[in-house]
Design an enzyme around this catalytic site. Structure first.
Site, PDB file in Angstrom:
ATOM      1  N   LYS A  13      -0.024   8.224 -25.887  1.00  0.00           N
ATOM      2  CA  LYS A  13       0.184   9.669 -26.107  1.00  0.00           C
ATOM      3  C   LYS A  13       1.246  10.216 -25.156  1.00  0.00           C
ATOM      4  CE  LYS A  13      -4.070  10.724 -25.090  1.00  0.00           C
ATOM      5  NZ  LYS A  13      -4.592   9.381 -24.761  1.00  0.00           N
ATOM      6  N   ARG A  88     -10.025  17.771 -25.871  1.00  0.00           N
ATOM      7  CA  ARG A  88     -10.725  16.489 -25.769  1.00  0.00           C
ATOM      8  C   ARG A  88     -12.200  16.610 -26.088  1.00  0.00           C
ATOM      9  NH1 ARG A  88      -7.241  13.702 -21.893  1.00  0.00           N
ATOM     10  NH2 ARG A  88      -8.170  11.736 -21.342  1.00  0.00           N
ATOM     11  N   ARG A 127      -0.256  -0.770 -17.141  1.00  0.00           N
ATOM     12  CA  ARG A 127       0.499   0.478 -16.914  1.00  0.00           C
ATOM     13  C   ARG A 127       0.820   0.663 -15.435  1.00  0.00           C
ATOM     14  NH1 ARG A 127      -1.657   6.018 -19.117  1.00  0.00           N
ATOM     15  NH2 ARG A 127      -3.575   5.345 -18.103  1.00  0.00           N
ATOM     16  N   ARG A 160      -2.720   3.372 -11.617  1.00  0.00           N
ATOM     17  CA  ARG A 160      -3.604   4.537 -11.542  1.00  0.00           C
ATOM     18  C   ARG A 160      -5.026   4.140 -11.193  1.00  0.00           C
ATOM     19  NH1 ARG A 160      -2.638   8.333 -16.768  1.00  0.00           N
ATOM     20  NH2 ARG A 160      -4.917   8.256 -16.813  1.00  0.00           N
ATOM     21  N   ARG A 171     -13.955   5.235 -19.675  1.00  0.00           N
ATOM     22  CA  ARG A 171     -13.100   6.211 -20.376  1.00  0.00           C
ATOM     23  C   ARG A 171     -13.125   5.976 -21.885  1.00  0.00           C
ATOM     24  NH1 ARG A 171      -7.742   4.981 -17.674  1.00  0.00           N
ATOM     25  NH2 ARG A 171      -6.837   6.628 -18.942  1.00  0.00           N
TER      26      ARG A 171
HETATM   27  P1  AP5 Z   1       0.500   6.020 -22.072  1.00  0.00           P
HETATM   28  O1  AP5 Z   1       1.598   6.685 -22.817  1.00  0.00           O
HETATM   29  O2  AP5 Z   1       0.388   6.267 -20.613  1.00  0.00           O
HETATM   30  O3  AP5 Z   1      -0.900   6.257 -22.812  1.00  0.00           O
HETATM   31  P2  AP5 Z   1      -1.808   7.552 -22.915  1.00  0.00           P
HETATM   32  O4  AP5 Z   1      -2.385   7.573 -24.279  1.00  0.00           O
HETATM   33  O5  AP5 Z   1      -1.065   8.762 -22.447  1.00  0.00           O
HETATM   34  O6  AP5 Z   1      -2.935   7.136 -21.898  1.00  0.00           O
HETATM   35  P3  AP5 Z   1      -3.699   7.935 -20.754  1.00  0.00           P
HETATM   36  O7  AP5 Z   1      -4.558   6.905 -20.060  1.00  0.00           O
HETATM   37  O8  AP5 Z   1      -2.784   8.728 -19.879  1.00  0.00           O
HETATM   38  O9  AP5 Z   1      -4.572   8.854 -21.558  1.00  0.00           O
HETATM   39  P4  AP5 Z   1      -5.872   9.453 -21.137  1.00  0.00           P
HETATM   40  O10 AP5 Z   1      -6.078  10.345 -22.307  1.00  0.00           O
HETATM   41  O11 AP5 Z   1      -6.993   8.566 -20.821  1.00  0.00           O
HETATM   42  O12 AP5 Z   1      -5.555  10.044 -19.683  1.00  0.00           O
HETATM   43  P5  AP5 Z   1      -5.121  11.467 -19.177  1.00  0.00           P
HETATM   44  O13 AP5 Z   1      -4.037  11.293 -18.223  1.00  0.00           O
HETATM   45  O14 AP5 Z   1      -4.948  12.429 -20.313  1.00  0.00           O
HETATM   46  O15 AP5 Z   1       0.661   4.439 -22.352  1.00  0.00           O
HETATM   47  C1  AP5 Z   1      -0.222   3.498 -21.745  1.00  0.00           C
HETATM   48  C2  AP5 Z   1       0.552   2.212 -21.384  1.00  0.00           C
HETATM   49  O16 AP5 Z   1       0.966   1.572 -22.597  1.00  0.00           O
HETATM   50  C3  AP5 Z   1       1.859   2.468 -20.600  1.00  0.00           C
HETATM   51  O17 AP5 Z   1       2.016   1.424 -19.689  1.00  0.00           O
HETATM   52  C4  AP5 Z   1       2.972   2.443 -21.675  1.00  0.00           C
HETATM   53  O18 AP5 Z   1       4.209   2.018 -21.141  1.00  0.00           O
HETATM   54  C5  AP5 Z   1       2.393   1.437 -22.657  1.00  0.00           C
HETATM   55  N1  AP5 Z   1       2.733   1.736 -24.059  1.00  0.00           N
HETATM   56  C6  AP5 Z   1       2.738   2.951 -24.666  1.00  0.00           C
HETATM   57  N2  AP5 Z   1       3.056   2.822 -25.976  1.00  0.00           N
HETATM   58  C7  AP5 Z   1       3.224   1.475 -26.191  1.00  0.00           C
HETATM   59  C8  AP5 Z   1       3.555   0.698 -27.354  1.00  0.00           C
HETATM   60  N3  AP5 Z   1       3.762   1.279 -28.548  1.00  0.00           N
HETATM   61  N4  AP5 Z   1       3.653  -0.642 -27.214  1.00  0.00           N
HETATM   62  C9  AP5 Z   1       3.434  -1.234 -26.004  1.00  0.00           C
HETATM   63  N5  AP5 Z   1       3.127  -0.556 -24.858  1.00  0.00           N
HETATM   64  C10 AP5 Z   1       3.017   0.790 -24.964  1.00  0.00           C
HETATM   65  O19 AP5 Z   1      -6.450  11.933 -18.428  1.00  0.00           O
HETATM   66  C11 AP5 Z   1      -6.875  11.331 -17.231  1.00  0.00           C
HETATM   67  C12 AP5 Z   1      -8.164  11.996 -16.760  1.00  0.00           C
HETATM   68  O20 AP5 Z   1      -7.946  13.410 -16.539  1.00  0.00           O
HETATM   69  C13 AP5 Z   1      -9.318  11.950 -17.770  1.00  0.00           C
HETATM   70  O21 AP5 Z   1     -10.061  10.754 -17.699  1.00  0.00           O
HETATM   71  C14 AP5 Z   1     -10.137  13.179 -17.355  1.00  0.00           C
HETATM   72  O22 AP5 Z   1     -10.898  12.920 -16.198  1.00  0.00           O
HETATM   73  C15 AP5 Z   1      -9.054  14.185 -16.968  1.00  0.00           C
HETATM   74  N6  AP5 Z   1      -8.647  15.017 -18.106  1.00  0.00           N
HETATM   75  C16 AP5 Z   1      -7.391  15.095 -18.649  1.00  0.00           C
HETATM   76  N7  AP5 Z   1      -7.390  15.962 -19.680  1.00  0.00           N
HETATM   77  C17 AP5 Z   1      -8.654  16.434 -19.806  1.00  0.00           C
HETATM   78  C18 AP5 Z   1      -9.269  17.338 -20.708  1.00  0.00           C
HETATM   79  N8  AP5 Z   1      -8.590  17.932 -21.704  1.00  0.00           N
HETATM   80  N9  AP5 Z   1     -10.591  17.587 -20.540  1.00  0.00           N
HETATM   81  C19 AP5 Z   1     -11.293  17.035 -19.541  1.00  0.00           C
HETATM   82  N10 AP5 Z   1     -10.771  16.150 -18.664  1.00  0.00           N
HETATM   83  C20 AP5 Z   1      -9.457  15.857 -18.798  1.00  0.00           C
END
Ligand code: AP5
Length: 217
Positions: A13, A88, A127, A160, A171
């Site tokens: 994402k 979410r 990552r 991370r 997660r």
């Molecule tokens: P990446 O693009 O980083 O993936 P992502 O879907 O953004 O993954 P996240 O782990 O950041 O999502 P998340 O929803 O768990 O975490 P968030 O930061 O929102 O890609 C992942 C890897 O794959 C990278 O290395 C990339 O290079 C590689 N890649 C990407 N596309 C690829 C492809 N097509 N082919 C090969 N490789 C690829 O949230 C973190 C924490 O914050 C949560 O756990 C929670 O505690 C809190 N939080 C955030 N938002 C909320 C909310 N709305 N409500 C409550 N808590 C929240």
């Protein structure tokens, strides 16, 4: 353009939000990035969010809803935005609908990325994130030019805290129970589009662009 990017942890994402933001010149709002910055800066928000994030749990709804409400009030949100990581939960989605109604806006689309869990785990395990500018890399699929250095700002790359195996499992579980119900929520509203995400980063990006141009979003 007003889009929500929905999908499990590690699906890409953030990566696609960055590509779309550069391509369309539209604002990217990532609740994960906002919360991680607050944790780094040790602000009151960061102190509250830290323990939830470290154990792979969601930060309470009222906290993240408040973050988004404040962010959408800023002038740069007027021209459109991509929401990465929000909503979410169903209460977050309901709050977003109300907020947008209040601004006289609507969502154009919810892009739902889908992929096998095994590949998600590989993406999360490899990552690396820049500790300075939040750029995202992968040791195998998207490596930096110089090992452990950000191509964009030269900052050090980190693994991370929540990308360690036990937290990844937690997660994924949280996603299934708390976030997956949003698929049905947005399907009912006729807003959901599924993007199969097993291709490489440019392929997935082209699939999203292809879809958006068909829909004239
Ligand atoms: P990446 O693009 O980083 O993936 P992502 O879907 O953004 O993954 P996240 O782990 O950041 O999502 P998340 O929803 O768990 O975490 P968030 O930061 O929102 O890609 C992942 C890897 O794959 C990278 O290395 C990339 O290079 C590689 N890649 C990407 N596309 C690829 C492809 N097509 N082919 C090969 N490789 C690829 O949230 C973190 C924490 O914050 C949560 O756990 C929670 O505690 C809190 N939080 C955030 N938002 C909320 C909310 N709305 N409500 C409550 N808590 C929240």
């Amino acid at each position: 353009m007003r889009l929500v990017l929905l999908g499990p942890p590690g699906i890409g994402k953030g990566t696609q939000a960055q590509n779309l933001s550069e391509h369309f010149g539209v604002l990217k709002i990532s609740t994960g990035d906002i919360l991680r910055e607050a944790v780094r800066e040790k602000t009151p928000l960061g102190k509250e969010a830290k323990s939830y994030m470290e154990r792979g749990a969601l930060v309470p709804d009222e906290v993240v809803i408040g973050i988004i409400r404040d962010r959408l009030k800023k002038p740069d949100s007027q021209k459109g935005f991509l929401l990465d990581g929000f909503p979410r939960t169903v209460p977050q989605a309901e709050a977003l609908s109300k907020m947008l109604l209040g601004f006289g806006w609507g969502l154009d689309r919810v892009v739902h990325f889908v992929l096998d869990e095994e590949i998600l785990i590989q993406r999360l395990s490899g990552r690396r994130s820049c500790s300075t500018c939040t750029a995202v890399y992968h040791t195998k699929y998207n490596p930096p030019k110089e090992e452990n250095r950000c191509d964009l700002c030269g900052g050090p790359l980190i693994h991370r805290e929540d990308d360690h195996p036990e937290t990844i499992q937690k997660r994924l579980q949280v996603y299934k129970t708390q976030t997956q119900p949003l698929v049905h929520f947005y399907q009912k509203l006729g807003l959901l589009t599924e993007i199969e995400s097993s291709g490489d980063i440019p392929t997935v990006f082209q699939n999203v662009l292809g879809f958006l141009s068909k829909k004239k979003v």
